[in-house]
Design an enzyme around this catalytic site. Structure first.
Site, PDB file in Angstrom:
ATOM      1  N   LYS A   1       0.857  -1.226  -0.091  1.00  0.00           N
ATOM      2  CA  LYS A   1      -0.093  -0.126  -0.031  1.00  0.00           C
ATOM      3  C   LYS A   1       0.894   1.103   0.020  1.00  0.00           C
ATOM      4  CE  LYS A   1      -3.748  -2.417  -0.162  1.00  0.00           C
ATOM      5  NZ  LYS A   1      -3.140  -3.559  -0.361  1.00  0.00           N
TER       6      LYS A   1
HETATM    7  C1  LIG Z   1      -9.331  -2.728  -1.705  1.00  0.00           C
HETATM    8  C2  LIG Z   1      -8.976  -3.460  -0.609  1.00  0.00           C
HETATM    9  N1  LIG Z   1      -9.355  -3.839   0.826  1.00  0.00           N
HETATM   10  C3  LIG Z   1      -9.095  -4.331   1.641  1.00  0.00           C
HETATM   11  C4  LIG Z   1      -7.580  -5.034   1.554  1.00  0.00           C
HETATM   12  C5  LIG Z   1      -7.092  -5.999   2.444  1.00  0.00           C
HETATM   13  O1  LIG Z   1      -5.875  -5.393   3.346  1.00  0.00           O
HETATM   14  P1  LIG Z   1      -4.644  -6.272   4.222  1.00  0.00           P
HETATM   15  O2  LIG Z   1      -3.889  -7.199   3.064  1.00  0.00           O
HETATM   16  O3  LIG Z   1      -4.322  -5.354   4.787  1.00  0.00           O
HETATM   17  O4  LIG Z   1      -5.822  -7.467   4.574  1.00  0.00           O
HETATM   18  C6  LIG Z   1      -6.842  -4.990   0.451  1.00  0.00           C
HETATM   19  C7  LIG Z   1      -5.574  -5.126   0.295  1.00  0.00           C
HETATM   20  O5  LIG Z   1      -5.161  -5.364  -1.048  1.00  0.00           O
HETATM   21  C8  LIG Z   1      -7.515  -4.052  -0.725  1.00  0.00           C
HETATM   22  O6  LIG Z   1      -6.922  -3.836  -1.956  1.00  0.00           O
END
Ligand SMILES: Cc1ncc(COP(=O)(O)O)c(C=O)c1O
Length: 397
Positions: free
Chosen positions: A186
Protein backbone atom coordinates in the site's frame (compact mmCIF):
# COMPACT_ATOMS: atom_id res chain seq x y z
CA UNK A 1 1.87 2.81 -4.81
CA UNK A 2 4.23 0.97 -2.47
CA UNK A 3 5.77 2.95 0.38
CA UNK A 4 8.17 0.03 0.83
CA UNK A 5 10.12 1.36 -2.12
CA UNK A 6 11.38 4.24 -0.02
CA UNK A 7 12.25 2.66 3.31
CA UNK A 8 15.00 4.45 5.13
CA UNK A 9 16.41 5.95 8.29
CA UNK A 10 13.07 7.21 9.57
CA UNK A 11 11.54 3.72 9.57
CA UNK A 12 14.69 2.26 11.17
CA UNK A 13 14.68 4.88 13.94
CA UNK A 14 11.08 4.20 14.91
CA UNK A 15 11.61 0.41 14.90
CA UNK A 16 14.81 0.75 16.94
CA UNK A 17 12.93 2.70 19.63
CA UNK A 18 10.70 -0.34 20.07
CA UNK A 19 13.49 -2.91 19.93
CA UNK A 20 15.53 -0.99 22.49
CA UNK A 21 12.81 -0.98 25.14
CA UNK A 22 11.59 -4.45 24.16
CA UNK A 23 7.85 -3.78 24.48
CA UNK A 24 6.40 -5.18 21.28
CA UNK A 25 2.79 -5.02 22.46
CA UNK A 26 0.70 -1.90 22.04
CA UNK A 27 -1.08 -2.12 25.42
CA UNK A 28 0.33 -2.19 28.94
CA UNK A 29 3.92 -2.55 30.24
CA UNK A 30 3.90 1.19 30.98
CA UNK A 31 7.05 1.23 33.12
CA UNK A 32 9.20 -0.56 30.54
CA UNK A 33 8.35 1.53 27.48
CA UNK A 34 10.45 4.64 28.04
CA UNK A 35 7.53 6.69 26.85
CA UNK A 36 7.22 4.89 23.49
CA UNK A 37 3.63 4.24 22.40
CA UNK A 38 3.99 3.78 18.66
CA UNK A 39 0.44 2.53 17.98
CA UNK A 40 -1.06 5.40 19.99
CA UNK A 41 1.17 7.94 18.23
CA UNK A 42 0.28 6.52 14.84
CA UNK A 43 -3.43 6.68 15.68
CA UNK A 44 -3.05 10.35 16.59
CA UNK A 45 -1.08 11.03 13.39
CA UNK A 46 -3.75 9.28 11.31
CA UNK A 47 -6.47 11.30 13.01
CA UNK A 48 -4.63 14.55 12.25
CA UNK A 49 -3.72 13.65 8.68
CA UNK A 50 -7.07 12.16 7.70
CA UNK A 51 -9.19 14.65 9.66
CA UNK A 52 -11.17 12.14 11.72
CA UNK A 53 -11.84 12.00 15.42
CA UNK A 54 -10.96 8.33 15.86
CA UNK A 55 -8.46 6.02 14.20
CA UNK A 56 -8.22 2.45 15.49
CA UNK A 57 -5.17 0.51 14.37
CA UNK A 58 -5.70 -3.21 13.79
CA UNK A 59 -3.80 -6.16 12.35
CA UNK A 60 -4.83 -5.87 8.67
CA UNK A 61 -7.06 -4.06 6.23
CA UNK A 62 -9.27 -7.13 6.01
CA UNK A 63 -9.67 -7.08 9.79
CA UNK A 64 -10.44 -3.34 9.60
CA UNK A 65 -13.39 -4.02 7.28
CA UNK A 66 -14.81 -6.75 9.55
CA UNK A 67 -14.29 -4.60 12.65
CA UNK A 68 -15.92 -1.55 11.04
CA UNK A 69 -19.01 -3.63 10.31
CA UNK A 70 -19.04 -5.28 13.74
CA UNK A 71 -18.68 -1.83 15.34
CA UNK A 72 -21.82 -0.73 13.50
CA UNK A 73 -23.71 -3.85 14.62
CA UNK A 74 -23.76 -5.63 11.25
CA UNK A 75 -24.03 -9.41 11.55
CA UNK A 76 -25.92 -12.59 10.67
CA UNK A 77 -28.14 -12.24 7.61
CA UNK A 78 -27.53 -8.50 7.12
CA UNK A 79 -26.82 -7.51 3.54
CA UNK A 80 -23.86 -5.32 2.65
CA UNK A 81 -23.71 -3.86 -0.84
CA UNK A 82 -20.22 -3.95 -2.38
CA UNK A 83 -18.74 -3.68 -5.88
CA UNK A 84 -17.89 -6.50 -8.31
CA UNK A 85 -14.44 -4.99 -8.76
CA UNK A 86 -12.49 -4.94 -5.49
CA UNK A 87 -10.14 -7.21 -3.60
CA UNK A 88 -11.32 -10.57 -2.22
CA UNK A 89 -10.97 -9.08 1.28
CA UNK A 90 -14.28 -7.21 0.81
CA UNK A 91 -16.51 -10.28 0.69
CA UNK A 92 -14.27 -12.24 3.09
CA UNK A 93 -14.67 -9.53 5.73
CA UNK A 94 -18.44 -9.44 5.31
CA UNK A 95 -18.82 -13.22 5.45
CA UNK A 96 -16.64 -13.42 8.59
CA UNK A 97 -19.56 -11.84 10.44
CA UNK A 98 -22.21 -14.10 8.92
CA UNK A 99 -23.43 -11.18 6.81
CA UNK A 100 -24.17 -11.41 3.10
CA UNK A 101 -22.10 -9.63 0.45
CA UNK A 102 -24.35 -8.27 -2.29
CA UNK A 103 -22.17 -7.58 -5.30
CA UNK A 104 -23.35 -4.87 -7.67
CA UNK A 105 -22.07 -3.33 -10.88
CA UNK A 106 -19.37 -0.72 -11.22
CA UNK A 107 -19.30 2.17 -13.70
CA UNK A 108 -16.55 4.07 -15.52
CA UNK A 109 -15.16 5.30 -12.17
CA UNK A 110 -14.19 1.62 -11.63
CA UNK A 111 -16.15 1.77 -8.38
CA UNK A 112 -19.77 1.33 -7.26
CA UNK A 113 -22.45 2.49 -9.68
CA UNK A 114 -24.96 4.43 -7.50
CA UNK A 115 -27.90 3.36 -9.70
CA UNK A 116 -26.96 -0.30 -9.25
CA UNK A 117 -26.74 0.29 -5.50
CA UNK A 118 -30.28 1.71 -5.40
CA UNK A 119 -31.64 -1.33 -7.23
CA UNK A 120 -29.95 -3.77 -4.85
CA UNK A 121 -31.48 -2.38 -1.64
CA UNK A 122 -33.81 -4.78 0.21
CA UNK A 123 -35.29 -4.74 3.73
CA UNK A 124 -32.18 -6.70 4.83
CA UNK A 125 -29.65 -4.16 3.55
CA UNK A 126 -27.65 -2.58 6.39
CA UNK A 127 -24.66 -0.98 4.70
CA UNK A 128 -23.11 0.18 1.46
CA UNK A 129 -19.39 -0.31 1.05
CA UNK A 130 -17.72 1.56 -1.80
CA UNK A 131 -14.17 0.40 -2.45
CA UNK A 132 -12.03 3.24 -3.78
CA UNK A 133 -10.02 1.17 -6.22
CA UNK A 134 -6.69 2.02 -7.80
CA UNK A 135 -6.18 5.43 -6.23
CA UNK A 136 -9.52 7.01 -7.14
CA UNK A 137 -13.00 7.06 -5.67
CA UNK A 138 -16.68 6.35 -5.88
CA UNK A 139 -19.24 9.11 -6.27
CA UNK A 140 -19.52 9.68 -2.53
CA UNK A 141 -22.18 12.40 -2.66
CA UNK A 142 -24.52 10.07 -4.55
CA UNK A 143 -23.81 7.15 -2.21
CA UNK A 144 -24.18 9.30 0.90
CA UNK A 145 -27.52 10.46 -0.38
CA UNK A 146 -28.70 6.90 -0.99
CA UNK A 147 -27.56 5.87 2.49
CA UNK A 148 -29.26 8.82 4.17
CA UNK A 149 -32.53 8.20 2.31
CA UNK A 150 -32.55 4.51 3.16
CA UNK A 151 -31.11 4.61 6.67
CA UNK A 152 -28.00 2.67 5.67
CA UNK A 153 -24.45 2.81 7.00
CA UNK A 154 -21.76 4.02 4.59
CA UNK A 155 -18.43 2.20 5.01
CA UNK A 156 -15.60 3.37 2.77
CA UNK A 157 -12.79 0.96 1.95
CA UNK A 158 -9.99 3.31 1.08
CA UNK A 159 -7.18 0.77 1.25
CA UNK A 160 -6.03 1.49 -2.29
CA UNK A 161 -6.51 5.25 -2.16
CA UNK A 162 -4.95 6.58 1.03
CA UNK A 163 -3.97 10.18 0.33
CA UNK A 164 -6.80 10.82 -2.17
CA UNK A 165 -9.50 13.38 -1.37
CA UNK A 166 -13.12 14.05 -2.32
CA UNK A 167 -14.34 17.64 -2.17
CA UNK A 168 -11.34 18.47 0.01
CA UNK A 169 -11.87 15.65 2.51
CA UNK A 170 -9.55 12.64 2.83
CA UNK A 171 -11.07 9.37 1.63
CA UNK A 172 -12.01 7.19 4.57
CA UNK A 173 -13.21 10.20 6.58
CA UNK A 174 -16.46 10.77 4.68
CA UNK A 175 -18.60 7.71 5.43
CA UNK A 176 -19.85 6.59 8.83
CA UNK A 177 -16.73 4.45 8.95
CA UNK A 178 -13.61 4.18 6.81
CA UNK A 179 -11.07 1.39 6.42
CA UNK A 180 -7.44 1.42 5.32
CA UNK A 181 -4.87 -1.28 4.75
CA UNK A 182 -1.23 -0.76 5.71
CA UNK A 183 -0.04 -4.00 4.12
CA UNK A 184 3.26 -4.23 2.30
CA UNK A 185 2.06 -2.98 -1.09
CA UNK A 186 0.00 0.00 0.00
CA UNK A 187 1.00 3.64 -0.45
CA UNK A 188 2.10 3.77 3.17
CA UNK A 189 2.88 0.49 4.85
CA UNK A 190 3.40 -0.93 8.32
CA UNK A 191 4.38 -4.32 6.87
CA UNK A 192 0.93 -5.54 7.91
CA UNK A 193 -1.81 -3.47 9.48
CA UNK A 194 -5.16 -1.81 9.03
CA UNK A 195 -7.10 1.18 10.31
CA UNK A 196 -10.74 1.84 11.19
CA UNK A 197 -11.65 5.53 10.91
CA UNK A 198 -14.78 7.13 12.31
CA UNK A 199 -16.22 10.32 13.79
CA UNK A 200 -18.79 8.28 15.70
CA UNK A 201 -17.68 7.81 19.36
CA UNK A 202 -19.79 4.66 19.82
CA UNK A 203 -18.31 2.96 16.76
CA UNK A 204 -14.83 4.06 17.89
CA UNK A 205 -15.31 2.50 21.32
CA UNK A 206 -16.65 -0.70 19.75
CA UNK A 207 -13.67 -0.94 17.38
CA UNK A 208 -11.23 -0.34 20.25
CA UNK A 209 -12.70 -3.08 22.46
CA UNK A 210 -13.63 -5.56 19.71
CA UNK A 211 -10.11 -5.63 18.27
CA UNK A 212 -8.66 -6.61 21.68
CA UNK A 213 -10.84 -9.40 23.13
CA UNK A 214 -13.48 -6.93 24.27
CA UNK A 215 -11.10 -5.27 26.79
CA UNK A 216 -12.44 -1.97 28.08
CA UNK A 217 -8.90 -0.46 28.27
CA UNK A 218 -9.65 1.33 31.52
CA UNK A 219 -6.78 1.90 33.94
CA UNK A 220 -3.37 0.30 33.53
CA UNK A 221 -3.90 -3.21 34.87
CA UNK A 222 -4.84 -5.38 31.92
CA UNK A 223 -5.85 -8.27 34.18
CA UNK A 224 -8.40 -6.06 35.97
CA UNK A 225 -10.11 -4.79 32.82
CA UNK A 226 -13.70 -5.83 32.19
CA UNK A 227 -15.20 -7.01 28.92
CA UNK A 228 -18.43 -5.17 28.06
CA UNK A 229 -18.89 -7.50 25.04
CA UNK A 230 -17.14 -10.30 23.14
CA UNK A 231 -14.16 -9.43 21.04
CA UNK A 232 -11.24 -11.08 19.28
CA UNK A 233 -7.56 -10.38 18.79
CA UNK A 234 -6.95 -8.09 15.85
CA UNK A 235 -4.19 -6.08 17.55
CA UNK A 236 -1.35 -4.44 15.67
CA UNK A 237 2.14 -4.85 17.17
CA UNK A 238 4.33 -1.94 18.20
CA UNK A 239 6.91 -2.99 15.59
CA UNK A 240 4.39 -2.67 12.78
CA UNK A 241 3.03 0.58 14.20
CA UNK A 242 6.57 1.98 14.35
CA UNK A 243 7.04 1.44 10.61
CA UNK A 244 3.61 2.95 9.93
CA UNK A 245 4.47 5.99 12.07
CA UNK A 246 7.50 6.78 9.93
CA UNK A 247 5.46 6.26 6.78
CA UNK A 248 2.42 8.40 7.65
CA UNK A 249 4.73 11.37 7.95
CA UNK A 250 5.83 10.69 4.36
CA UNK A 251 2.36 10.36 2.83
CA UNK A 252 2.38 13.82 1.20
CA UNK A 253 5.86 13.20 -0.19
CA UNK A 254 4.77 9.85 -1.66
CA UNK A 255 1.58 11.29 -3.20
CA UNK A 256 3.58 14.15 -4.76
CA UNK A 257 6.06 11.70 -6.35
CA UNK A 258 3.19 9.56 -7.63
CA UNK A 259 1.46 12.60 -9.09
CA UNK A 260 4.61 13.63 -10.96
CA UNK A 261 5.17 10.14 -12.37
CA UNK A 262 1.48 9.63 -13.17
CA UNK A 263 1.27 12.94 -15.02
CA UNK A 264 4.18 12.09 -17.33
CA UNK A 265 2.59 8.75 -18.26
CA UNK A 266 -0.90 10.19 -18.61
CA UNK A 267 0.26 13.04 -20.85
CA UNK A 268 2.00 10.50 -23.09
CA UNK A 269 -1.03 8.18 -23.32
CA UNK A 270 -3.35 11.14 -23.92
CA UNK A 271 -1.80 11.42 -27.39
CA UNK A 272 -3.63 8.22 -28.36
CA UNK A 273 -7.26 9.11 -29.16
CA UNK A 274 -8.43 5.51 -28.49
CA UNK A 275 -7.26 5.70 -24.85
CA UNK A 276 -10.08 6.83 -22.55
CA UNK A 277 -9.12 7.52 -18.93
CA UNK A 278 -11.29 6.40 -16.03
CA UNK A 279 -13.76 8.98 -14.72
CA UNK A 280 -12.84 10.65 -11.46
CA UNK A 281 -15.98 12.02 -9.74
CA UNK A 282 -16.27 15.80 -9.71
CA UNK A 283 -14.36 17.24 -6.76
CA UNK A 284 -12.12 14.18 -6.49
CA UNK A 285 -8.33 14.26 -6.33
CA UNK A 286 -6.67 10.90 -6.85
CA UNK A 287 -3.76 9.50 -4.85
CA UNK A 288 -2.16 8.80 -8.25
CA UNK A 289 -1.34 5.23 -7.25
CA UNK A 290 -2.48 3.87 -10.62
CA UNK A 291 -3.07 5.17 -14.12
CA UNK A 292 -6.30 3.49 -15.26
CA UNK A 293 -7.70 3.67 -18.77
CA UNK A 294 -10.08 1.93 -21.16
CA UNK A 295 -9.53 0.67 -24.71
CA UNK A 296 -12.16 -0.21 -27.33
CA UNK A 297 -12.92 -3.85 -26.52
CA UNK A 298 -11.70 -7.02 -24.83
CA UNK A 299 -9.62 -8.21 -27.77
CA UNK A 300 -7.73 -4.91 -28.11
CA UNK A 301 -7.18 -4.74 -24.37
CA UNK A 302 -5.82 -8.30 -24.23
CA UNK A 303 -3.47 -7.48 -27.10
CA UNK A 304 -2.32 -4.26 -25.44
CA UNK A 305 -1.83 -6.01 -22.10
CA UNK A 306 0.35 -8.68 -23.76
CA UNK A 307 2.29 -6.04 -25.72
CA UNK A 308 3.02 -4.06 -22.55
CA UNK A 309 4.40 -7.20 -20.89
CA UNK A 310 6.47 -8.14 -23.95
CA UNK A 311 8.01 -4.68 -23.88
CA UNK A 312 9.06 -4.98 -20.25
CA UNK A 313 6.32 -2.74 -18.82
CA UNK A 314 5.57 -4.43 -15.51
CA UNK A 315 2.64 -3.91 -13.10
CA UNK A 316 -0.01 -3.08 -15.71
CA UNK A 317 -3.04 -5.12 -14.74
CA UNK A 318 -5.84 -6.37 -16.97
CA UNK A 319 -8.18 -7.35 -14.16
CA UNK A 320 -10.56 -9.24 -16.44
CA UNK A 321 -8.07 -12.10 -16.49
CA UNK A 322 -6.81 -11.58 -12.94
CA UNK A 323 -7.72 -13.96 -10.09
CA UNK A 324 -7.88 -11.49 -7.22
CA UNK A 325 -9.85 -8.44 -8.04
CA UNK A 326 -12.88 -9.24 -10.14
CA UNK A 327 -15.96 -11.46 -9.66
CA UNK A 328 -15.37 -13.31 -12.98
CA UNK A 329 -12.58 -15.40 -11.44
CA UNK A 330 -13.92 -15.84 -7.91
CA UNK A 331 -15.02 -19.43 -8.40
CA UNK A 332 -14.36 -20.25 -4.73
CA UNK A 333 -16.97 -17.67 -3.75
CA UNK A 334 -19.51 -18.79 -6.36
CA UNK A 335 -19.05 -22.45 -5.30
CA UNK A 336 -18.94 -21.49 -1.60
CA UNK A 337 -15.77 -23.47 -1.00
CA UNK A 338 -15.17 -23.15 2.73
CA UNK A 339 -13.22 -25.25 5.19
CA UNK A 340 -16.11 -25.35 7.62
CA UNK A 341 -19.92 -25.14 7.51
CA UNK A 342 -20.99 -21.55 6.95
CA UNK A 343 -24.10 -19.86 8.40
CA UNK A 344 -27.36 -20.74 6.66
CA UNK A 345 -28.05 -17.01 6.14
CA UNK A 346 -24.89 -16.64 4.06
CA UNK A 347 -25.61 -19.77 2.00
CA UNK A 348 -29.12 -18.63 1.25
CA UNK A 349 -28.10 -15.02 0.75
CA UNK A 350 -25.50 -15.88 -1.87
CA UNK A 351 -27.86 -17.94 -4.07
CA UNK A 352 -28.28 -14.87 -6.32
CA UNK A 353 -24.71 -15.35 -7.58
CA UNK A 354 -25.86 -18.41 -9.57
CA UNK A 355 -27.84 -16.17 -11.94
CA UNK A 356 -26.48 -12.65 -11.41
CA UNK A 357 -25.80 -10.69 -14.60
CA UNK A 358 -22.63 -8.64 -14.39
CA UNK A 359 -22.32 -7.86 -18.10
CA UNK A 360 -22.09 -4.12 -17.38
CA UNK A 361 -19.14 -4.64 -15.03
CA UNK A 362 -17.65 -7.12 -17.52
CA UNK A 363 -17.67 -4.44 -20.18
CA UNK A 364 -15.69 -1.97 -18.05
CA UNK A 365 -13.23 -4.49 -16.67
CA UNK A 366 -12.70 -6.18 -20.06
CA UNK A 367 -11.59 -2.84 -21.52
CA UNK A 368 -9.58 -1.58 -18.56
CA UNK A 369 -5.86 -1.61 -17.91
CA UNK A 370 -4.55 -0.16 -14.63
CA UNK A 371 -0.86 0.57 -14.34
CA UNK A 372 0.81 0.85 -10.96
CA UNK A 373 2.76 4.06 -10.37
CA UNK A 374 6.06 3.47 -8.63
CA UNK A 375 7.94 5.90 -6.45
CA UNK A 376 11.48 4.86 -7.27
CA UNK A 377 11.51 5.49 -11.03
CA UNK A 378 14.05 8.01 -12.27
CA UNK A 379 12.93 10.70 -14.72
CA UNK A 380 14.72 8.81 -17.51
CA UNK A 381 13.01 5.54 -16.63
CA UNK A 382 9.57 7.14 -16.68
CA UNK A 383 10.16 8.80 -20.02
CA UNK A 384 11.36 5.53 -21.54
CA UNK A 385 8.39 3.76 -19.98
CA UNK A 386 6.02 6.34 -21.46
CA UNK A 387 7.51 5.85 -24.95
CA UNK A 388 7.28 2.07 -24.68
CA UNK A 389 3.70 2.21 -23.42
CA UNK A 390 2.58 4.46 -26.25
CA UNK A 391 4.27 2.21 -28.84
CA UNK A 392 2.82 -0.99 -27.33
CA UNK A 393 -0.73 0.39 -27.18
CA UNK A 394 -0.54 1.96 -30.65
CA UNK A 395 0.59 -1.38 -32.07
CA UNK A 396 -2.42 -3.14 -30.48
CA UNK A 397 -5.25 -0.90 -31.72
C1 LIG B 1 -9.41 -2.61 -1.50
C2 LIG B 1 -8.76 -3.47 -0.47
N1 LIG B 1 -9.40 -3.72 0.69
C3 LIG B 1 -8.87 -4.48 1.66
C4 LIG B 1 -7.62 -5.03 1.49
C5 LIG B 1 -7.09 -5.92 2.56
O1 LIG B 1 -5.97 -5.41 3.17
P1 LIG B 1 -4.96 -6.36 3.96
O2 LIG B 1 -4.05 -6.98 2.96
O3 LIG B 1 -4.23 -5.39 4.84
O4 LIG B 1 -5.76 -7.34 4.72
C6 LIG B 1 -6.91 -4.81 0.31
C7 LIG B 1 -5.59 -5.41 0.10
O5 LIG B 1 -5.04 -5.45 -0.97
C8 LIG B 1 -7.49 -4.01 -0.70
O6 LIG B 1 -6.88 -3.78 -1.86
Amino acid sequence: MPGFELFGDKERKEVNDVLENGVLMRYGFDAMRNGHWKAKELEQALQDKLQVQHAQLVSSGTAAVSIAMAAAGIGAGDEVIMPTFTFVASFEAIMMLGAVPVLVDIDDTLTLNPEAVKKAITPNTKAVMPVHMCGSMANLDALKNICENNNLILIEDSSQATGATYKGKPLGSIGDLGCLSLDFVKIITAGEGGVVLTNNPKYALHADHFSDHGHDHKGNDRGAETHPFLGYNFRISELHAAVGLAQINRLDEFVAIQKKNYTILRDALAQIPEVVFRTVPEGGEESYSFLSFFLADLETTRKASAALKENGIDACFHYYDNQWHYIRKWQHLKDLKTLYPIPAEVKKGLKYLETADYSKSDDFIARNISCLIKLSWTEEEIKLRAEKMVAAIRASI
